[in-house]
Design an enzyme around this catalytic site. Structure first.
Site, PDB file in Angstrom:
ATOM      1  CB  THR A  61      43.192  35.760  34.208  1.00  0.00           C
ATOM      2  OG1 THR A  61      41.911  36.102  34.720  1.00  0.00           O
ATOM      3  CG2 THR A  61      44.163  36.878  34.603  1.00  0.00           C
TER       4      THR A  61
ATOM      5  CD  GLU B 163      40.038  38.025  38.214  1.00  0.00           C
ATOM      6  OE1 GLU B 163      40.656  38.862  38.887  1.00  0.00           O
ATOM      7  OE2 GLU B 163      39.423  37.071  38.708  1.00  0.00           O
TER       8      GLU B 163
ATOM      9  CE1 TYR C 293      45.821  35.957  39.265  1.00  0.00           C
ATOM     10  CE2 TYR C 293      43.630  36.846  38.852  1.00  0.00           C
ATOM     11  CZ  TYR C 293      44.637  35.941  38.547  1.00  0.00           C
ATOM     12  OH  TYR C 293      44.467  35.035  37.534  1.00  0.00           O
TER      13      TYR C 293
ATOM     14  CE  LYS D  11      48.156  35.262  35.052  1.00  0.00           C
ATOM     15  NZ  LYS D  11      49.137  34.142  34.916  1.00  0.00           N
TER      16      LYS D  11
HETATM   17  O1  DAU Z   1      38.206  35.244  35.773  1.00  0.00           O
HETATM   18  C1  DAU Z   1      39.289  34.374  35.869  1.00  0.00           C
HETATM   19  C2  DAU Z   1      39.756  34.362  37.291  1.00  0.00           C
HETATM   20  O2  DAU Z   1      38.777  33.670  38.033  1.00  0.00           O
HETATM   21  C3  DAU Z   1      41.123  33.744  37.494  1.00  0.00           C
HETATM   22  O3  DAU Z   1      42.081  34.510  36.834  1.00  0.00           O
HETATM   23  C4  DAU Z   1      41.448  33.694  38.982  1.00  0.00           C
HETATM   24  O4  DAU Z   1      42.678  33.054  39.177  1.00  0.00           O
HETATM   25  C5  DAU Z   1      40.362  32.958  39.698  1.00  0.00           C
HETATM   26  O5  DAU Z   1      40.615  32.978  41.080  1.00  0.00           O
HETATM   27  C6  DAU Z   1      39.003  33.558  39.409  1.00  0.00           C
HETATM   28  O6  DAU Z   1      38.876  34.855  40.060  1.00  0.00           O
HETATM   29  P1  DAU Z   1      37.576  35.253  40.865  1.00  0.00           P
HETATM   30  O7  DAU Z   1      37.930  36.273  41.851  1.00  0.00           O
HETATM   31  O8  DAU Z   1      36.440  35.533  39.951  1.00  0.00           O
HETATM   32  O9  DAU Z   1      37.298  33.805  41.570  1.00  0.00           O
HETATM   33  P2  DAU Z   1      36.752  33.408  43.006  1.00  0.00           P
HETATM   34  O10 DAU Z   1      36.412  31.980  42.944  1.00  0.00           O
HETATM   35  O11 DAU Z   1      37.644  33.876  44.096  1.00  0.00           O
HETATM   36  O12 DAU Z   1      35.414  34.247  43.101  1.00  0.00           O
HETATM   37  C7  DAU Z   1      34.359  34.084  42.176  1.00  0.00           C
HETATM   38  C8  DAU Z   1      33.276  35.067  42.549  1.00  0.00           C
HETATM   39  O13 DAU Z   1      32.705  34.638  43.799  1.00  0.00           O
HETATM   40  C9  DAU Z   1      33.778  36.474  42.801  1.00  0.00           C
HETATM   41  O14 DAU Z   1      32.815  37.407  42.351  1.00  0.00           O
HETATM   42  C10 DAU Z   1      33.930  36.554  44.316  1.00  0.00           C
HETATM   43  C11 DAU Z   1      32.839  35.629  44.810  1.00  0.00           C
HETATM   44  N1  DAU Z   1      33.130  34.934  46.084  1.00  0.00           N
HETATM   45  C12 DAU Z   1      34.295  34.250  46.180  1.00  0.00           C
HETATM   46  C13 DAU Z   1      34.623  33.612  47.364  1.00  0.00           C
HETATM   47  C14 DAU Z   1      35.920  32.856  47.498  1.00  0.00           C
HETATM   48  C15 DAU Z   1      32.225  34.990  47.140  1.00  0.00           C
HETATM   49  O15 DAU Z   1      31.142  35.599  47.033  1.00  0.00           O
HETATM   50  N2  DAU Z   1      32.550  34.362  48.309  1.00  0.00           N
HETATM   51  C16 DAU Z   1      33.727  33.689  48.473  1.00  0.00           C
HETATM   52  O16 DAU Z   1      33.975  33.162  49.586  1.00  0.00           O
END
Ligand code: DAU
Length: 334
Positions: free
Chosen positions: A124, A126, A148, A152
């Protein structure tokens, strides 16, 4: 050709299995999957009938399960098996260390012992940590900031160490934020779409101005396949979508795409602890071996909304039981 895919019942893994079987008419795939909450047999229901696909229930941390899945031998292992949700890693870090580091180690030992010709670790963007400006190159130092991404990064470092120390033929891909069909509805895009379909609000963390670079899952799966075929052993390849957007602008698109309004359906909630502000990768190296994303972001997002609208029978059962407990734990206090 016979590949062992691990974590093939998950989001990116299942899209990869489907694509690989379609692209290579004689390829056989063994899918070793622990069937955690995110591993869903329904993700590959259409593939189950394919005689070239075989499922093995087991954990990558279990050397016997890995040995059995390899059987008489495979030409490559592609490791998708991982705990992947940042918010869950903040609530319960231990399982992340186990699967993402120890599990990777078990697979690397198997590759070494059986002389498997290729090992690809799906990682990733990240691992580079928060990138205030510019883009991370593969040679940049790793600076993970969540349990996380630290897990990784630990996996990636083991992979590279096995190459240096034991000459194990490894590769790593580091993809950016991925979206598309079959994504468990805990991540931003599927969580928001399914909440909006259900006329619920969506929880935006903090000011919503964090930036993520979005990559369609088919492009991500294609990128992994491309690196497996054309990449150089011992190398890392960034796979960026080239679609940087703030969470708020993604939210606006999803809200209007689902026929809702920002005023009534968006809730700003307490920010994620240690929230990385921005990720951005330089994908020049992957472009150099002939991969680039094909799906235009607006089309991809539009078709993803349409997919969740058309496939309620896929996601509705997931938003129950364990998910509701998690949702309460994660959002009730925010
Ligand atoms: O960048 C690659 C990564 O992207 C992967 O390695 C991870 O497995 C994957 O989960 C993802 O990580 P993020 O933390 O960026 O993904 P997430 O969808 O959880 O969140 C995307 C963005 O949205 C992050 O800035 C947090 C925000 N968010 C997320 C959720 C679930 C919100 O504002 N509200 C939420 O409820």
């Amino acid at each position: 050709m016979r590949w062992l895919v691990t974590g093939g019942l998950g989001f990116i893994g299942s899209n990869f299995v489907r694509l690989a079987l379609r692209e290579y008419p004689t390829l056989e795939i063994v899918n070793l999957d622990a069937m955690t909450y995110a591993g869903n047999p329904a993700n590959l229901r259409d593939v189950e009938v394919n005689g070239r696909y075989q499922f093995a229930h087991g954990d990558i941390c279990d050397p016997d399960a890995v040995r059995d899945a390899i059987g008489s031998g495979v030409d490559a292992i592609v490791n998708f098996a991982a705990e992947t949700h940042v918010d869950r890693s903040i609530l319960d870090p231990e399982q992340f260390l186990r699967t993402d580091i120890l599990g990777t180690h078990v697979l690397l030992e198997a590759v070494r012992e059986r002389n498997i010709p290729r090992y690809l670790q799906v990682s990733t963007d990240e691992v580079y940590g928060d990138v205030a400006a510019g883009e991370s190159a593969e040679s940049d130092a790793l600076c993970p900031r969540s349990p996380y991404s630290a897990s990784k990064a630990g996996g990636d470092l083991q992979v590279l160490a096995y190459h240096t120390t034991f000459n194990v033929p490894v590769m790593i891909t580091r993809g950016s934020n991925t979206y598309g069909p079959y994504q468990y509805p805990e991540k931003l895009i599927p969580l928001f779409i399914t909440n909006l379909i259900d006329d619920q609000t969506v929880p935006v963390y903090g000011d919503g101005l964090q930036i993520r670079d979005w990559l369609h899952v088919e492009d991500h799966a294609r990128g992994i396949m491309h690196v497996l075929e054309h990449g150089d052993v011992g190398n890392v390849y960034n796979l960026g979508g080239g679609n940087p957007h703030t969470n708020l602008s993604i939210t606006e698109r999803l809200v209007s795409g689902c026929g809702r309004a920002m005023k009534t359906h968006v809730r700003h909630v307490a920010d994620r602890e240690g929230h990385d502000r921005r990720y951005a990768v330089d994908s020049t190296k992957a472009h150099g071996i002939g991969w680039s994303p094909r799906v235009a972001f607006e089309d991809g997002l539009h078709s993803t909304i349409a997919w969740y609208q058309a496939n309620e029978d896929w996601w509705r059962p997931l938003k129950s039981g364990e998910f509701l407990d998690y949702y309460k734990r994660q959002y009730a206090h925010r």
